[in-house]
Design a protein around this motif. Structure first.
Motif, mmCIF file in Angstrom:
data_model
loop_
_atom_site.group_PDB
_atom_site.id
_atom_site.type_symbol
_atom_site.label_atom_id
_atom_site.label_comp_id
_atom_site.label_asym_id
_atom_site.label_seq_id
_atom_site.Cartn_x
_atom_site.Cartn_y
_atom_site.Cartn_z
ATOM 1 N N ASP A 91 0.810 -1.219 0.000
ATOM 2 C CA ASP A 91 0.000 0.000 0.000
ATOM 3 C C ASP A 91 0.845 1.272 0.000
ATOM 4 O O ASP A 91 0.308 2.365 -0.215
ATOM 5 N N GLU A 92 2.139 1.150 0.242
ATOM 6 C CA GLU A 92 3.010 2.327 0.238
ATOM 7 C C GLU A 92 3.475 2.728 -1.160
ATOM 8 O O GLU A 92 4.232 3.693 -1.308
ATOM 9 N N TRP A 93 3.040 2.010 -2.198
ATOM 10 C CA TRP A 93 3.504 2.333 -3.547
ATOM 11 C C TRP A 93 3.324 3.817 -3.894
ATOM 12 O O TRP A 93 4.279 4.468 -4.356
ATOM 13 N N PRO A 94 2.151 4.409 -3.712
ATOM 14 C CA PRO A 94 2.018 5.834 -4.072
ATOM 15 C C PRO A 94 2.993 6.734 -3.313
ATOM 16 O O PRO A 94 3.566 7.669 -3.887
ATOM 17 N N ALA A 95 3.197 6.439 -2.041
ATOM 18 C CA ALA A 95 4.119 7.247 -1.245
ATOM 19 C C ALA A 95 5.551 7.097 -1.736
ATOM 20 O O ALA A 95 6.328 8.067 -1.715
ATOM 21 N N ARG A 96 5.922 5.896 -2.186
ATOM 22 C CA ARG A 96 7.283 5.678 -2.678
ATOM 23 C C ARG A 96 7.537 6.488 -3.956
ATOM 24 O O ARG A 96 8.626 7.021 -4.166
ATOM 25 N N ILE A 97 6.542 6.570 -4.818
ATOM 26 C CA ILE A 97 6.684 7.397 -6.021
ATOM 27 C C ILE A 97 6.769 8.866 -5.641
ATOM 28 O O ILE A 97 7.584 9.625 -6.189
ATOM 29 N N ASP A 98 5.952 9.282 -4.686
ATOM 30 C CA ASP A 98 5.977 10.682 -4.253
ATOM 31 C C ASP A 98 7.332 11.057 -3.661
ATOM 32 O O ASP A 98 7.768 12.216 -3.778
ATOM 33 N N GLU A 99 8.016 10.109 -3.012
ATOM 34 C CA GLU A 99 9.351 10.382 -2.482
ATOM 35 C C GLU A 99 10.310 10.809 -3.585
ATOM 36 O O GLU A 99 11.144 11.702 -3.383
ATOM 37 N N ILE A 100 10.200 10.166 -4.737
ATOM 38 C CA ILE A 100 11.090 10.507 -5.851
ATOM 39 C C ILE A 100 10.634 11.799 -6.523
ATOM 40 O O ILE A 100 11.455 12.660 -6.882
#
Length: 310
Positions: A91-100
């Motif tokens: 579920d953290e996929w969107p947050a991981r993209i936002d980090e970049i």
């Protein structure tokens, strides 16, 4: 034949780039700058993609930006396998993209995402659906890894092999199809998303699966495919014949082609993860492949590279 070129694969993963030989990624940065410039000189409309990060690491992006890499690329790519190797929930996929996105103004593509069927084929099918729900609309390109399971008589491209325990064997069960070509439940789970989620499928030299892969991909409705052309393979007898056959067979897809793997005799050490002795040699290989499979046309001068990134 080529929509985008990807410069190396997982450069911050020691299974693909040796950190002992290049601990600060200075050699990688030089190689990427040279390659991005060389590719742009051959065809200004081809999208240049930074080799997908694994793990997803904003500090790695900042480090490369400090060394001028971002001026030579158009897209940053990430790879993630949260149900198998990454230490974060799916579920953290969107947050991981936002980090970049927080550390670069470049578009962020997901050029490898997958779930192994090592433990359960039903879990893999669930993972396809969950991944699609999390990433479609979040990233301009998504490539599911992969179409086929890795044959058990082959070796996975990882540094420590069986010493990794079950983590190593997960590599062999990432496909929507089993090794014998029979479909898993994940295949039908993937079908509704095929137009929005592409596939990443590596083809080995003289790979016997090439023609069948194309039939499966077209039957699923896949439009976008990521694959690779190996710099090391360029030194094999018949290399260009194989490259030509591979790229011609894949011509109906929007192809992102990854250039990577150092020939043993051209590395600082004799291993495919080694930085090259001469960075310009890798750049020359990438320019040769771009000219051969994505030659510039007169009308391309009026096409903005941004059109291919959106």
């Amino acid at each position: 034949m080529i929509e985008a070129v990807k410069i190396w694969n997982e450069p911050n993963n020691k299974s693909h780039w040796d950190p002992l030989l290049d601990p600060e990624w200075a050699r990688f940065a030089e190689m990427t700058r040279l390659t991005g410039t060389a590719v742009r000189a051959e065809n200004s409309t081809v999208t240049r993609v930074l080799g997908g990060m694994s793990p997803i690491d904003p500090s790695f992006v900042r480090r490369l930006e400090e060394m001028g890499v971002m001026e030579a690329i158009d897209v940053v790519a990430v790879h993630g396998f949260p149900l198998d190797w990454n230490l974060w929930p799916i579920d953290e996929w969107p947050a991981r993209i936002d980090e970049i996105k927080a550390v670069t103004d470049k578009p962020v593509w997901v050029t490898e995402v997958g779930v192994s069927a090592f433990g359960s084929e039903e879990v893999q099918a669930w993972g396809v659906k969950k991944t699609a729900e999390l990433l479609i609309g979040k990233a301009p390109r998504i490539h599911w890894y992969s179409l086929y399971d890795l044959p058990r008589t082959w070796e996975a491209t990882t540094r420590h092999r069986e010493a990794e325990g079950s983590s190593y064997y997960r590599h062999f069960h990432m496909g929507l199809l089993r090794e014998d070509g029979s479909p898993k439940p994940a295949l039908e789970a993937f079908r509704p998303y095929a137009a929005d989620m592409g596939v990443c499928q590596w083809f080995h030299f003289q790979d016997h699966r090439l023609d069948d892969a194309v039939r499966w991909l077209k039957g699923l409705g896949v439009r976008r495919l990521r694959t690779g052309l190996s710099w090391a393979d360029r030194y094999r007898d018949g290399a260009l014949d194989w490259f030509d056959r591979q790229m011609e067979t894949l011509a109906d897809f929007d192809v992102t082609v990854t250039f990577c793997f150092t020939p043993e005799h051209r590395g600082l050490e004799p291993h495919h993860t080694s930085p090259p002795q001469v960075a310009e040699e890798f750049a020359d290989f990438c320019a040769e492949m771009t000219a051969r499979y994505a030659p510039a046309r007169p009308q391309d001068a009026a096409i903005s590279p941004a059109r291919l990134i959106a």
